[in-house]
Design a protein around this motif. Structure first.
Motif, mmCIF file in Angstrom:
data_model
loop_
_atom_site.group_PDB
_atom_site.id
_atom_site.type_symbol
_atom_site.label_atom_id
_atom_site.label_comp_id
_atom_site.label_asym_id
_atom_site.label_seq_id
_atom_site.Cartn_x
_atom_site.Cartn_y
_atom_site.Cartn_z
ATOM 1 N N TYR A 1 -5.838 1.941 1.903
ATOM 2 C CA TYR A 1 -5.002 0.964 1.345
ATOM 3 C C TYR A 1 -4.549 -0.330 1.795
ATOM 4 C CZ TYR A 1 -4.325 5.499 -1.183
ATOM 5 O OH TYR A 1 -4.642 6.796 -1.811
ATOM 6 N N ASP A 2 -4.203 -1.392 0.959
ATOM 7 C CA ASP A 2 -3.536 -2.498 1.579
ATOM 8 C C ASP A 2 -2.155 -2.344 2.037
ATOM 9 O OD1 ASP A 2 -1.723 -3.028 -0.635
ATOM 10 O OD2 ASP A 2 -3.300 -4.058 -1.517
ATOM 11 N N ASP A 3 -1.667 -3.123 2.664
ATOM 12 C CA ASP A 3 -0.351 -3.203 3.433
ATOM 13 C C ASP A 3 0.769 -2.618 2.221
ATOM 14 O OD1 ASP A 3 -1.209 -3.569 5.853
ATOM 15 O OD2 ASP A 3 -0.652 -5.533 5.943
ATOM 16 N N HIS A 4 0.608 -3.560 1.176
ATOM 17 C CA HIS A 4 1.732 -3.240 0.160
ATOM 18 C C HIS A 4 1.531 -1.864 -0.286
ATOM 19 C CE1 HIS A 4 4.202 -3.719 -3.322
ATOM 20 N NE2 HIS A 4 3.484 -3.634 -3.997
ATOM 21 N N GLU A 5 0.372 -1.238 -0.736
ATOM 22 C CA GLU A 5 0.106 0.013 -1.087
ATOM 23 C C GLU A 5 0.479 1.073 -0.299
ATOM 24 O OE1 GLU A 5 -3.752 -0.577 -4.052
ATOM 25 O OE2 GLU A 5 -4.069 -0.278 -1.819
ATOM 26 N N ARG A 6 0.237 0.903 0.850
ATOM 27 C CA ARG A 6 0.723 1.812 2.021
ATOM 28 C C ARG A 6 2.235 1.872 2.016
ATOM 29 N NH1 ARG A 6 -2.150 4.478 5.852
ATOM 30 N NH2 ARG A 6 -0.876 5.378 7.569
ATOM 31 N N ALA A 7 2.835 0.778 1.909
ATOM 32 C CA ALA A 7 4.197 0.540 2.152
ATOM 33 C C ALA A 7 4.899 1.406 0.943
ATOM 34 C CB ALA A 7 4.786 -0.623 2.162
ATOM 35 N N THR A 8 4.449 1.233 -0.168
ATOM 36 C CA THR A 8 4.990 1.950 -1.326
ATOM 37 C C THR A 8 4.660 3.744 -0.935
ATOM 38 O OG1 THR A 8 4.417 0.141 -2.718
ATOM 39 C CG2 THR A 8 4.779 2.204 -3.748
ATOM 40 N N LEU A 9 3.587 4.059 -0.617
ATOM 41 C CA LEU A 9 3.363 5.326 -0.485
ATOM 42 C C LEU A 9 4.493 5.734 0.691
ATOM 43 C CD1 LEU A 9 -0.490 5.816 -0.211
ATOM 44 C CD2 LEU A 9 1.069 7.116 -1.519
#
Length: 122
Positions: free
Chosen positions: A48-56
């Motif tokens: 995942y990109d950084d934003h998707e990972r942070a959301t998870l």
């Protein structure tokens, strides 16, 4: 505090071999939160990109998510497993420990927990 906060606490009687899946799930929020943390940490960095990972991490790392998962597990147990195996074995299933009013309350608690998780996303 509501009626389902203590669902994950308590001791179940020791199941006979092969019957452990017939008893209600026995875990607490810390167990679920630990599993969610392990899950997020196990995701490969490039998945995942950084934003998707942070959301998870933001969503799965909350007590609201742990509560939703715990309540959902109990809803599945009481809606699917319990009715299918009621009367089998020697654990909770023989005691008829769940009724329609509790089922409706559990369903309402799941919906409320989902609402909290959804709010965390916005």
């Amino acid at each position: 505090r509501n009626g389902f906060d203590g669902l994950f606490a308590g001791q179940a009687p020791a199941p006979a071999p092969g019957e452990e899946l017939l008893d209600p799930p026995q875990c607490d929020y810390k167990d679920i939160e630990g599993t969610l943390t392990t899950f997020v940490e196990a995701i490969p960095r490039g998945a995942y990109d950084d934003h998707e990972r942070a959301t998870l991490e933001k969503v799965l790392g909350t007590q609201a998510s742990a509560r939703l998962i715990g309540l959902s597990v109990h809803l599945v147990y009481w809606s699917v497993i319990y009715p299918a195996f009621r009367g089998s074995g020697s654990g909770y299933l023989r005691h008829g420990a769940h009724d329609e009013e509790n089922h409706d309350q559990l369903y309402a608690e799941c919906l409320a927990a989902f609402g909290h998780v959804k709010t965390d996303l916005v």
